[in-house]
Scaffold this active site. Structure first.
Site, mmCIF file in Angstrom:
data_model
loop_
_atom_site.group_PDB
_atom_site.id
_atom_site.type_symbol
_atom_site.label_atom_id
_atom_site.label_comp_id
_atom_site.label_asym_id
_atom_site.label_seq_id
_atom_site.Cartn_x
_atom_site.Cartn_y
_atom_site.Cartn_z
ATOM 1 N N HIS A 48 49.655 34.383 53.100
ATOM 2 C CA HIS A 48 49.620 34.098 51.668
ATOM 3 C C HIS A 48 51.046 33.862 51.171
ATOM 4 C CE1 HIS A 48 46.086 36.482 52.713
ATOM 5 N NE2 HIS A 48 45.464 35.932 51.699
ATOM 6 N N HIS A 288 47.714 29.966 47.653
ATOM 7 C CA HIS A 288 47.369 31.390 47.710
ATOM 8 C C HIS A 288 47.212 31.898 49.136
ATOM 9 C CE1 HIS A 288 45.494 35.247 46.827
ATOM 10 N NE2 HIS A 288 44.569 34.934 47.715
ATOM 11 N N GLU A 439 34.523 58.308 40.373
ATOM 12 C CA GLU A 439 34.524 58.681 41.791
ATOM 13 C C GLU A 439 35.455 57.815 42.640
ATOM 14 O OE1 GLU A 439 30.569 59.999 40.089
ATOM 15 O OE2 GLU A 439 31.753 58.141 40.050
ATOM 16 N N HIS A 501 19.447 60.244 43.441
ATOM 17 C CA HIS A 501 20.508 61.198 43.740
ATOM 18 C C HIS A 501 20.419 61.759 45.157
ATOM 19 C CE1 HIS A 501 21.141 60.903 39.501
ATOM 20 N NE2 HIS A 501 21.976 61.927 39.432
#
Length: 715
Positions: A48, A288, A439, A501
């Site tokens: 890149h 890029h 999280e 869950h």
């Protein structure tokens, strides 16, 4: 495109210099970085080039230690008080390797720049902390690096609050980040930066490469928000620099202003052009993720002041001399700090010794003496999350480096170290971090704290929500960061909350990850083993899985046995091999114990029960021990309230989950899915009968070759 004539070459370079608001050597240094990046990617035929070419002025500024730049040490890359640098847009790593080369880091010699992205080089395709000295963290998955930097800033602020004194400032470093549009699009960066603003991490400075380009094209395709306003809402100090291609004064001023904002993290939005200097690819996604092309690289060198199109991988003496001077200036800061720390050791020997132990990863004497031992017939049954809480609090006084918390589930995860203050803006000495419902950021921030050094971060949530954190957990394993993950509510046994869950696939997903220990304890003794393993395996993260529901006591368990990953918790009656082996983890072990009793009493099937809290640790044991636990040629039934995948190497048949769970009281759910002792006994008998009907010919699970596929000297 044909390269320009020599006259045009001269005119382009003169024009660039005339427009530049700074001295000629500064521009030449920046252009040297640009063309080196183009050379590296071109030679590798991979990489890149665009971002390094656009960001070169930022890198030059940061590594100019005599100016607005960083404190660093090529001679001692692990110096505690170095400024941390994170290249969050890790695909631009050619930029970082070039700066490390220019400032004297051994792992980034010119030969290594030429070996960019090649097998065995110290200049891999994205930054790897374990591969290249001077690289702090593995970046590449966008958003991870900037999130790691929040953890580094927390670590610096916490250690300064704990160990600095009025006379001795041991921790004064800052954390610098270069990130791109992609990093700020990833949700993890929003989670982490929101928390950073709340905590007022004033020593965190982010340089945002605002080049308006991603792989698909202009950011207008999908990213049109006002980033500055978003970060102001997070509580950050925000500035904009509109041009760094034609001078660095505005950037230097912005960095100095950011340093003054000691109560807020800083974002400096910097307008750049990707692929700067490439006439056909500048400002385009075409620069890029692919080499510019040999002709285009030559053309770039004709246009950028101070560059010679006839040379590749070349650094003029005046440029090399400039960066040597900057590196020498940075070394002075380290030498001065060494002298301060020597005096600190004289004045505060206990604190200094504790810091040295923490940064070296040493284990204190008697560190595990207070871990609880479960006494069968005396101690009360409980959920293994309760045992986890007891173990965490037993080791915490011995390991002041433990720092962490939960993703807003402290009372459920039981992850609080008692008596430990919260880490907040006004109480950075606190060791309990309130991560909030974040999280993914929680795991990445923990990686950053570990990378900083001197800390052992832990974090907690429900096992199912490891799915939110998995990207960062994978980087814990790859980076060799021994983060401790406490994951409760570890099966369908969480009950009424139901299948959204209840983890089914999560254990196998984590076990499939290299360098990740997954431990599912069956009782208090095994949980004590989990914490001892966690703290003695500094470079391997661990997932400590714990139940919501109560587990029955195990008479034959012990911490020492569990430290081997698997062991016989109930031996078969009589001599010789057993008729059947039941191997289980966690809350299913005691159910297997009950099933074994029924098999013996009702069918005279001599049954061994094996608890396997940690497959990875068991597989590290020698073959003799493994066979002593799991013979392989005895009918073996695995029992785990999780996916049955992965158990085929240890068992001939499996009681596991092949569908999602359901809502209901936990014991009813266990029975519904076949994990009650009665069904385990029934399936165990069926397995024994199956092989008896085949003449007793039981395939030996251990009788198979184990190949090492990695092609190395040990192949």
């Amino acid at each position: 495109m044909e390269p320009p004539t020599k006259r045009a070459h001269t005119d382009y370079q003169s024009s660039q210099l005339a427009a530049y608001k700074g001295d000629a050597l500064e521009l030449k240094c920046i252009n040297t970085i640009r063309v080196l990046a183009a050379d590296m990617v071109q030679k590798a035929n991979s990489g890149h080039p665009g971002a390094p070419m656009g960001c070169a002025p930022m890198a030059h500024t940061l590594w100019s230690a005599a100016g607005a730049g960083m404190k660093y040490s090529a001679s001692n890359p692990d110096w505690w008080n170095r400024d941390r640098f994170v290249l969050s847009n890790g695909h631009a790593c050619a930029l970082q390797y070039i700066m490390l080369h220019l400032t004297g880091y051994e792992d980034c010699s010119m030969e290594q720049l030429k070996q960019f992205r090649q097998v065995g080089s110290t200049t891999p395709g994205h930054p790897e902390n374990f591969c290249t000295k001077g690289v702090e963290v593995c970046t590449g998955p966008l958003g991870q690096g900037i999130s790691n930097s929040v953890g580094m800033a927390i670590a610096a602020k916490h250690l300064a609050a704990r160990y600095n004194t009025p006379d001795f400032k041991i921790f004064t470093n800052k954390t610098y980040v270069i990130c791109g549009d992609g990093c700020l699009q990833e949700g993890i960066s929003g989670e982490a930066c929101s928390l950073a603003g709340h905590l007022g991490l004033g020593d965190l400075i982010v340089l945002y490469d605002d080049n308006n380009i991603t792989i698909d094209g202009n950011t207008g395709l999908a990213f049109t928000e006002d980033v500055n306003k978003r970060y102001e809402a997070y509580g950050w100090h925000v500035q904009t620099v509109d041009d760094i291609a034609n001078g660095l004064d505005d950037l230097r001023k912005a960095i100095e202003e950011a340093k003054k904002a000691t109560d807020k993290p800083s974002l400096i939005k910097i307008k750049t052009q990707i692929g700067y200097g490439s006439p056909s690819k500048q400002g385009s996604e075409k620069s890029h993720g692919a080499p510019l092309g040999a002709d285009e690289v030559e053309t770039v060198k004709t246009r950028l002041y101070g560059c010679d199109p006839s040379k590749s991988f070349f650094i003029d003496d005046d440029v090399a001399s400039y960066y040597k001077k900057q590196a020498d200036e940075a070394e002075k800061a380290r030498t001065e700090w060494d002298a301060i720390f020597a005096k600190y050791k004289e004045a505060h020997p206990d604190k200094a010794a504790e810091l040295e132990r923490r940064f070296s990863g040493g284990i204190p004497d008697g560190a595990f003496d207070d871990l609880p031992t479960f006494v069968f017939g005396k101690d009360k049954a409980a959920a293994t999350r309760t045992f986890s809480e007891a173990c965490l609090n037993a080791v915490a006084p011995h390991f002041p480096e433990l720092i962490g918390g939960s993703a807003d589930l402290t009372g459920s995860n039981l992850s609080q170290i008692k008596g430990l203050k919260d880490f907040q803006k006004d109480s950075p000495e606190g060791g309990t971090i309130r991560f909030g419902v974040r999280e993914h950021a929680m795991a990445a921030i923990s990686n950053g704290m570990f990378a900083y050094g001197g800390l052992r971060p832990y974090c907690a949530t429900f096992l199912q929500f490891a799915g939110y954190a998995l990207g960062a957990m994978r980087l814990s394993a790859l980076s060799r960061f021994g983060v401790i993950y406490i994951m409760t509510h570890d099966s369908i046994g969480l009950g009424e909350d139901g299948p959204t869950h209840q983890p089914v696939e999560m254990l196998e997903s984590l076990r499939a990850m290299p360098n990740m220990n997954v431990l599912r304890a069956a009782d208090a003794n095994e949980m004590a083993a989990a914490y001892q393993l966690a703290l003695t395996h500094r470079h391997t993260p661990i997932v400590i899985c714990a139940t919501r529901g109560t587990v029955s006591p195990l008479e034959g368990s012990s911490r020492e046995k569990a430290m081997k990953g698997a062991y016989t918790v109930v031996a078969e009656q009589g001599g010789g091999d057993p008729d059947l082996v039941l191997v289980a983890t966690g809350s299913e072990v005691w159910r297997c114990v009950d099933a074994a009793k029924a098999l013996q009493s009702d069918h005279s099937i001599r049954t061994r029960v094996v608890s396997m809290p940690c497959q990875e640790i068991f597989l590290e044991q020698d073959e003799e021990y493994r066979r002593s636990v799991l013979p392989g040629n005895v009918p073996t039934l695995s029992v785990e309230a999780s996916s049955e995948h992965g158990w085929h190497r240890f068992s001939h048949a499996q009681i596991g989950l092949t569908r999602f769970g359901m809502s209901g009281p936990l014991e009813e759910v266990f029975v519904k899915f076949g994990f009650g002792a009665e069904n385990v006994a029934s399936k165990g008998k069926e397995l024994v009968d199956f092989y008896q009907n085949l003449g007793g010919n039981v395939p030996d699970l251990n009788a198979r070759p184990h190949f090492v596929s990695f092609n190395s000297a040990d192949h």
